[in-house]
Write a protein that holds these residues in place. Structure first.
Motif, PDB file in Angstrom:
ATOM      1  N   ALA A  68       0.820  -1.210   0.000  1.00  0.00           N
ATOM      2  CA  ALA A  68       0.000   0.000   0.000  1.00  0.00           C
ATOM      3  C   ALA A  68       0.853   1.259   0.000  1.00  0.00           C
ATOM      4  CB  ALA A  68      -0.930   0.010   1.215  1.00  0.00           C
ATOM      5  N   GLY A  69       2.127   1.124   0.351  1.00  0.00           N
ATOM      6  CA  GLY A  69       3.037   2.256   0.294  1.00  0.00           C
ATOM      7  C   GLY A  69       3.951   2.216  -0.911  1.00  0.00           C
ATOM      8  N   VAL A  70       4.351   1.015  -1.325  1.00  0.00           N
ATOM      9  CA  VAL A  70       5.304   0.905  -2.429  1.00  0.00           C
ATOM     10  C   VAL A  70       4.640   1.146  -3.779  1.00  0.00           C
ATOM     11  CG1 VAL A  70       5.123  -1.584  -2.936  1.00  0.00           C
ATOM     12  CG2 VAL A  70       7.317  -0.416  -3.188  1.00  0.00           C
ATOM     13  N   ILE A  71       3.361   0.787  -3.923  1.00  0.00           N
ATOM     14  CA  ILE A  71       2.681   0.975  -5.205  1.00  0.00           C
ATOM     15  C   ILE A  71       2.586   2.454  -5.594  1.00  0.00           C
ATOM     16  CG2 ILE A  71       0.390   0.826  -6.304  1.00  0.00           C
ATOM     17  CD1 ILE A  71       0.202  -2.017  -5.263  1.00  0.00           C
ATOM     18  N   PRO A  72       2.136   3.353  -4.699  1.00  0.00           N
ATOM     19  CA  PRO A  72       2.132   4.772  -5.086  1.00  0.00           C
ATOM     20  C   PRO A  72       3.535   5.335  -5.307  1.00  0.00           C
ATOM     21  CG  PRO A  72       1.427   4.507  -2.808  1.00  0.00           C
ATOM     22  CD  PRO A  72       1.452   3.150  -3.414  1.00  0.00           C
ATOM     23  N   LEU A  73       4.535   4.853  -4.543  1.00  0.00           N
ATOM     24  CA  LEU A  73       5.901   5.342  -4.728  1.00  0.00           C
ATOM     25  C   LEU A  73       6.448   4.899  -6.080  1.00  0.00           C
ATOM     26  CD1 LEU A  73       8.342   6.831  -3.596  1.00  0.00           C
ATOM     27  CD2 LEU A  73       9.075   4.671  -2.532  1.00  0.00           C
ATOM     28  N   GLU A  74       6.242   3.636  -6.439  1.00  0.00           N
ATOM     29  CA  GLU A  74       6.677   3.152  -7.751  1.00  0.00           C
ATOM     30  C   GLU A  74       5.960   3.922  -8.859  1.00  0.00           C
ATOM     31  OE1 GLU A  74       7.741  -1.552  -6.973  1.00  0.00           O
ATOM     32  OE2 GLU A  74       5.645  -0.949  -7.182  1.00  0.00           O
ATOM     33  N   GLY A  75       4.667   4.166  -8.662  1.00  0.00           N
ATOM     34  CA  GLY A  75       3.910   4.914  -9.656  1.00  0.00           C
ATOM     35  C   GLY A  75       4.443   6.323  -9.822  1.00  0.00           C
ATOM     36  N   ALA A  76       4.825   6.965  -8.702  1.00  0.00           N
ATOM     37  CA  ALA A  76       5.347   8.331  -8.759  1.00  0.00           C
ATOM     38  C   ALA A  76       6.684   8.377  -9.479  1.00  0.00           C
ATOM     39  CB  ALA A  76       5.492   8.888  -7.337  1.00  0.00           C
ATOM     40  N   ILE A  77       7.552   7.427  -9.191  1.00  0.00           N
ATOM     41  CA  ILE A  77       8.865   7.370  -9.870  1.00  0.00           C
ATOM     42  C   ILE A  77       8.678   7.107 -11.353  1.00  0.00           C
ATOM     43  CG2 ILE A  77      11.009   6.052 -10.044  1.00  0.00           C
ATOM     44  CD1 ILE A  77      10.731   5.579  -6.978  1.00  0.00           C
ATOM     45  N   GLY A  97      13.032  -1.672  -9.969  1.00  0.00           N
ATOM     46  CA  GLY A  97      14.228  -1.815  -9.134  1.00  0.00           C
ATOM     47  C   GLY A  97      14.013  -1.273  -7.732  1.00  0.00           C
ATOM     48  N   ILE A  98      13.345  -0.112  -7.640  1.00  0.00           N
ATOM     49  CA  ILE A  98      13.043   0.467  -6.327  1.00  0.00           C
ATOM     50  C   ILE A  98      12.159  -0.488  -5.522  1.00  0.00           C
ATOM     51  CG2 ILE A  98      11.849   2.340  -5.118  1.00  0.00           C
ATOM     52  CD1 ILE A  98      14.480   3.200  -6.346  1.00  0.00           C
ATOM     53  N   GLY A 214       6.846 -11.481  -4.904  1.00  0.00           N
ATOM     54  CA  GLY A 214       5.696 -10.646  -4.572  1.00  0.00           C
ATOM     55  C   GLY A 214       5.945  -9.189  -4.914  1.00  0.00           C
ATOM     56  N   GLY A 215       7.157  -8.694  -4.625  1.00  0.00           N
ATOM     57  CA  GLY A 215       7.499  -7.305  -4.931  1.00  0.00           C
ATOM     58  C   GLY A 215       7.454  -7.011  -6.418  1.00  0.00           C
TER      59      GLY A 215
END
Length: 316
Positions: A68-77, A97-98, A214-215
């Protein structure tokens, strides 16, 4: 009576899916139209794909709510790089990679520092949400003019490409987790690490592999979510948290398994997607969707435990 109870335990999700499908079809002629059914499949894909990622980690005996935190961060990058003129493949590779770095760090917390995955991934989720706000300044990043949505949400031979991707991932992950030595060993590690060690398996390696797989799947979900919304939104991960958890947990009741599995997530994602789709068509209030999801979760687990001495428990 016992045979009926056994049948209900095994096919609870199927029964609920069919009953609701019939009810929604009768309630609205629009629901049963081919275009809407295709739309229903498209709506279920992101939920199902992210659910696949969570299921793989749960098979390894852990849980990862940091998606729930990594998906928006990956999307932003991903979105930032695209708006800066970087090619699609490079933007996606950097974001992936992130995400893999985050998954590896989580695996270290769990396997090396022996932290409980449920608590540590919630902490990581909040940390990543903070990083998102620091990275974006709290602003959504829109991709109008920078990304052709038809690459993902267009059709091939009349079938949405994202549905084809969903089906392909399902087949690959089903074979990987149920039909290969790796998948069998991953489940053994998840269910009984000590027995796995006596068999010569390394639980740390398998759990790390589970988090990384999973990541990678979460990253696919991030790309699809960004493309669907034509931008990276702060709420893209939070909006998925409870539905994905519901899909993963309801999926465990399929065929009375009581354990994480890929087919169960597929059916549960279709069930939740159908509820969302039908409630919009029927113009029901927005708050009715989470209520329905909660009721479905309770009913599915309750029916799966009819006449059971040992309850079908969700596992993490």
């Amino acid at each position: 009576m016992t045979s009926l109870s056994t049948y209900i335990q095994k096919y609870t999700v199927f029964i609920i899916l069919i009953v609701l499908f019939v009810i929604f079809s009768l309630a609205s002629p629009t629901f049963f139209q081919l275009d809407n059914l295709m739309n229903l499949l498209v709506q279920s894909t992101i939920l199902g794909i992210v659910g696949f990622g969570l299921a793989v980690i749960m098979i390894a005996g852990e849980i990862d709510l940091a998606f729930a935190g990594v998906i928006p961060l990956e999307g932003a990058i991903f979105a930032t790089l695209l708006t800066q003129g970087q090619p699609l493949w490079l933007s996606g590779l950097v974001a992936l990679g992130i995400g893999l770095v985050v998954s590896y760090l989580i695996s270290l917390l769990v396997t090396r520092l022996k932290l409980v995955s449920f608590v540590s991934t919630i902490a990581m989720m909040f940390l990543l949400q903070g990083i998102w706000y620091a990275y974006t300044g709290g602003k959504n990043i829109y991709l109008e003019g920078f990304l052709d949505r038809s690459l993902v949400f267009g059709t091939f031979a009349g079938v949405p490409r994202v549905v084809i991707l969903f089906a392909a991932l399902f087949v690959i992950l089903y074979i990987l987790t149920e039909q290969t030595p790796f998948g069998i060993h991953l489940r053994i590690v998840g269910e009984d690490p000590e027995s796995a060690r006596t068999m010569g398996l390394n639980p740390t390696r398998f759990k790390t592999a589970g988090f990384l797989i999973g990541g990678a799947i979460f990253a696919v979900g991030a790309f699809l979510s960004t493309a669907r919304m034509s931008g990276a939104l702060a709420t893209s991960g939070a909006n998925l948290l409870l539905p994905v958890m519901t899909a993963a947990f309801v999926g465990q009741t399929v065929l009375g398994m009581g354990r994480p599995n890929i087919p169960g997530v597929l059916l549960a994602a279709l069930l939740l997607g159908m509820i969302n789709n039908a409630f919009v068509i029927l113009r029901l209030p927005f708050w009715s969707v989470p209520i329905a999801e909660g009721v479905i979760l309770i009913i599915a687990i309750s029916l799966a435990n009819i006449n059971q001495r040992d309850l079908v428990q969700i596992s993490m």
